[in-house]
Design a protein around this motif. Structure first.
Motif, mmCIF file in Angstrom:
data_model
loop_
_atom_site.group_PDB
_atom_site.id
_atom_site.type_symbol
_atom_site.label_atom_id
_atom_site.label_comp_id
_atom_site.label_asym_id
_atom_site.label_seq_id
_atom_site.Cartn_x
_atom_site.Cartn_y
_atom_site.Cartn_z
ATOM 1 N N VAL A 47 -3.892 3.962 -6.297
ATOM 2 C CA VAL A 47 -3.616 2.737 -5.549
ATOM 3 C C VAL A 47 -4.451 1.577 -6.090
ATOM 4 O O VAL A 47 -3.980 0.443 -6.197
ATOM 5 N N LYS A 48 -5.689 1.853 -6.450
ATOM 6 C CA LYS A 48 -6.558 0.809 -7.007
ATOM 7 C C LYS A 48 -6.016 0.241 -8.315
ATOM 8 O O LYS A 48 -6.231 -0.929 -8.628
ATOM 9 N N ALA A 108 -4.332 -4.532 -5.597
ATOM 10 C CA ALA A 108 -5.715 -5.018 -5.540
ATOM 11 C C ALA A 108 -6.639 -3.887 -5.092
ATOM 12 O O ALA A 108 -6.346 -3.185 -4.124
ATOM 13 N N PRO A 109 -7.775 -3.691 -5.784
ATOM 14 C CA PRO A 109 -8.661 -2.558 -5.481
ATOM 15 C C PRO A 109 -9.106 -2.485 -4.025
ATOM 16 O O PRO A 109 -9.269 -1.388 -3.480
ATOM 17 N N TYR A 110 -9.296 -3.653 -3.385
ATOM 18 C CA TYR A 110 -9.788 -3.626 -2.012
ATOM 19 C C TYR A 110 -8.738 -3.122 -1.016
ATOM 20 O O TYR A 110 -9.052 -2.850 0.146
ATOM 21 N N LYS A 111 -7.488 -2.976 -1.472
ATOM 22 C CA LYS A 111 -6.414 -2.556 -0.560
ATOM 23 C C LYS A 111 -6.238 -1.040 -0.497
ATOM 24 O O LYS A 111 -5.384 -0.551 0.233
ATOM 25 N N TYR A 112 -7.036 -0.316 -1.250
ATOM 26 C CA TYR A 112 -6.815 1.132 -1.288
ATOM 27 C C TYR A 112 -7.156 1.771 0.064
ATOM 28 O O TYR A 112 -8.012 1.274 0.809
ATOM 29 N N LYS A 156 0.831 -1.200 0.000
ATOM 30 C CA LYS A 156 0.000 0.000 0.000
ATOM 31 C C LYS A 156 0.868 1.254 0.000
ATOM 32 O O LYS A 156 0.583 2.230 -0.701
ATOM 33 N N GLU A 157 1.923 1.254 0.799
ATOM 34 C CA GLU A 157 2.776 2.437 0.884
ATOM 35 C C GLU A 157 3.590 2.610 -0.389
ATOM 36 O O GLU A 157 3.837 3.727 -0.839
ATOM 37 N N TYR A 158 4.053 1.499 -0.972
ATOM 38 C CA TYR A 158 4.740 1.574 -2.260
ATOM 39 C C TYR A 158 3.849 2.243 -3.290
ATOM 40 O O TYR A 158 4.274 3.097 -4.056
ATOM 41 N N GLU A 218 -12.772 -1.680 11.039
ATOM 42 C CA GLU A 218 -11.538 -0.945 10.789
ATOM 43 C C GLU A 218 -11.271 -0.906 9.299
ATOM 44 O O GLU A 218 -11.678 -1.787 8.552
ATOM 45 N N VAL A 219 -10.591 0.157 8.878
ATOM 46 C CA VAL A 219 -10.250 0.321 7.467
ATOM 47 C C VAL A 219 -8.800 0.801 7.374
ATOM 48 O O VAL A 219 -8.167 1.151 8.376
#
Length: 490
Positions: free
Chosen positions: A443-444, A448-452, A390-392, A415-416
């Motif tokens: 990010v999406k 993976a889109p759910y990780k945004y 995510k940070e990358y 939590e998100v």
């Protein structure tokens, strides 16, 4: 001359890609021209390394006896380099150099303090909070020798943090300095397992045994405990992302043998190397890279005790001492490349590494441009991989200077993912709502889109440790309604 022109053209192209169009002349390019091509010393290629790697775990193993004492013997017989095992300096100009023989001498005395003066037995747990002082390394080795289980903690722990760790672990002994002793005293009555408190100080304190004085009273004759390979050696606590921190236990072989991979292949150390790892003593990275991995290889562990991370001090140290291998946090590299590195020449430096958080490509290019050296990145625990991804994803476009991802409470999902972002100067005036949407969309597309990150907050700076690593624990506390450090968020 042709090589110089080609290299310069190549880096200008890379910098343009990263929207850094400046051309660096003079001293910075002269350092680049000196060319530092790093060739691995312990392996030729991945395939040969994979074929030859075959670690065998004996029934009994103790790092102090089976590794450190072996280097001590080689040293006495003139079969090791003249470099010290531990080379410690501080900002005040003080310096300590211990050979493996001297390390053994002092650690055997401390082992006798733990066993004779403190009545600690094999398997008893020792809670340690000390900054980067030589005694921290002595306690590590003394615990190995006595078979006691070491529990390191960072000096940034609160009284509540310390109490939780002591109660959960059932530690019998605590070791700290006079800065943190009063904090430990406030929770000691709630921790009935504690039987001994040892203080590193020039002054006496009621209820505490003076570590230096006790070491002066005991013999340096000590027989190392014959520990089993799978026997508990150390305990680290998790950071406690969503609940209370939990204990993670490691054995004598998991660190003492398992970290040979780090020392031999990633760090690529030999007994001719001087290795500086800037990790704080409370984190597992310090055990990996300031104790086990380098000493498995017989390398010199270099330590600079700084009150806080200072780029000028780090650069001056790298240029003044024969440091061949350097490992620090990506955030620290970001700070270093913003300094005037052209003032310094790193004649001995050969191998640079980072770990703990993602490093953006621009910093890697910039570091190589200024020093001629690549940064070799690694990560340790599998649970950090998603955070890294995510940070990358965030630090890849030009709007983001730094970012950190943590969990955040959500009334619907529980939590998100939330990202704290430091914007680059060119983007600080942009509309924040528009930027948030752009970052989330980006990010999406790259993961993976759910990780945004469903939440994004722009901040002027991120909380850092003294070694320059981002303190995500502060961000988590901020999100989950806990008290945060006034120093960080003032």
């Amino acid at each position: 001359m042709n090589v110089y022109v080609l290299r310069k053209s190549f880096f200008n192209h890379c910098l343009k890609i990263s929207k850094k169009n400046e051309v660096h002349e003079g001293g910075q390019w002269l350092q680049m021209c000196r060319s530092k091509t790093y060739a691995p010393k312990n392996f030729c290629d991945y395939e040969s390394m994979r074929r030859t790697y075959n670690i065998r775990v004996p029934q009994r193993f103790n790092f102090a006896k089976d590794v450190l004492e072996q280097w001590e013997t080689k040293e006495k017989n003139g079969q090791r380099s003249s470099l010290p095992a531990l080379w410690w300096v501080n900002d005040g100009g003080e310096e300590v150099r211990w050979s493996f023989e001297e390390l053994g001498f002092h650690s055997r005395r401390l082992a006798n303090v733990l066993h004779q003066e403190c009545s600690l037995e094999r398997g008893d747990r020792v809670f340690l909070i000390l900054p980067r002082v030589p005694e921290w390394w002595l306690v590590n080795v003394a615990c190995l020798r006595t078979g006691t289980v070491l529990i390191p903690g960072t000096s940034q722990l609160t009284a509540r943090d310390i109490c939780h760790r002591l109660q959960t672990s059932g530690a019998k002994c605590v070791i700290t300095d006079e800065t943190l002793a009063p904090l430990l005293d406030t929770v000691a009555s709630d921790c009935p397992s504690i039987s001994t408190k040892l203080l590193l100080s020039h002054r006496a304190m009621h209820g505490w045994g003076n570590l230096t004085e006790l070491m002066g009273k005991v013999s340096d004759d000590h027989v190392c405990m014959d520990t089993r390979s799978e026997e508990a050696m150390t305990i680290f606590f998790t950071s406690g992302t969503t609940g209370s921190p939990k204990m993670t236990q490691h054995s004598h072989c998991s660190y003492g043998l398992g970290l040979s991979v780090n020392g031999r292949y990633w760090l690529d150390l030999t007994e001719q190397d001087v290795f500086w790892n800037t990790s704080d003593t409370g984190w597992a990275k310090s055990a990996w890279s300031s104790v086990f991995a380098p000493w498995i290889q017989g390398a010199c562990v270099f330590v600079h005790h700084m009150p806080r991370f200072d780029t000028s001090t780090v650069l001056k140290t790298l240029s003044s001492y024969p440091i061949t291998t350097f490992c620090t946090a990506p955030t620290a590299y970001r700070m270093l490349v913003q300094d005037d590195i052209s003032r310094f020449t790193f004649r001995a430096l050969e191998h640079c590494l980072c770990a703990g958080e993602p490093i953006n490509p621009e910093v890697m290019w910039k570091w190589k441009e200024l020093t001629g050296l690549d940064i070799y990145e690694g990560y340790g625990q599998t649970e950090t991989v998603n955070k890294h991804l995510k940070e990358y994803a965030l630090i890849e476009h030009p709007a983001v200077a730094e970012s950190a991802v943590v969990s955040s409470p959500d009334p619907v999902r529980g939590e998100v993912v939330k990202a704290f972002v430091v914007l680059t100067a060119d983007y600080k005036s942009r509309d924040h709502k528009e930027l948030i949407q752009e970052l989330q969309t980006h990010v999406k597309t790259v993961t993976a889109p759910y990780k945004y990150p469903r939440k994004i907050e722009f901040v002027d700076h991120l909380p850092k440790t003294v070694s320059g690593k981002i303190r995500r624990v502060e961000l988590r506390k901020k999100e989950w309604g806990q008290q945060t450090s006034k120093q960080i968020w003032k």
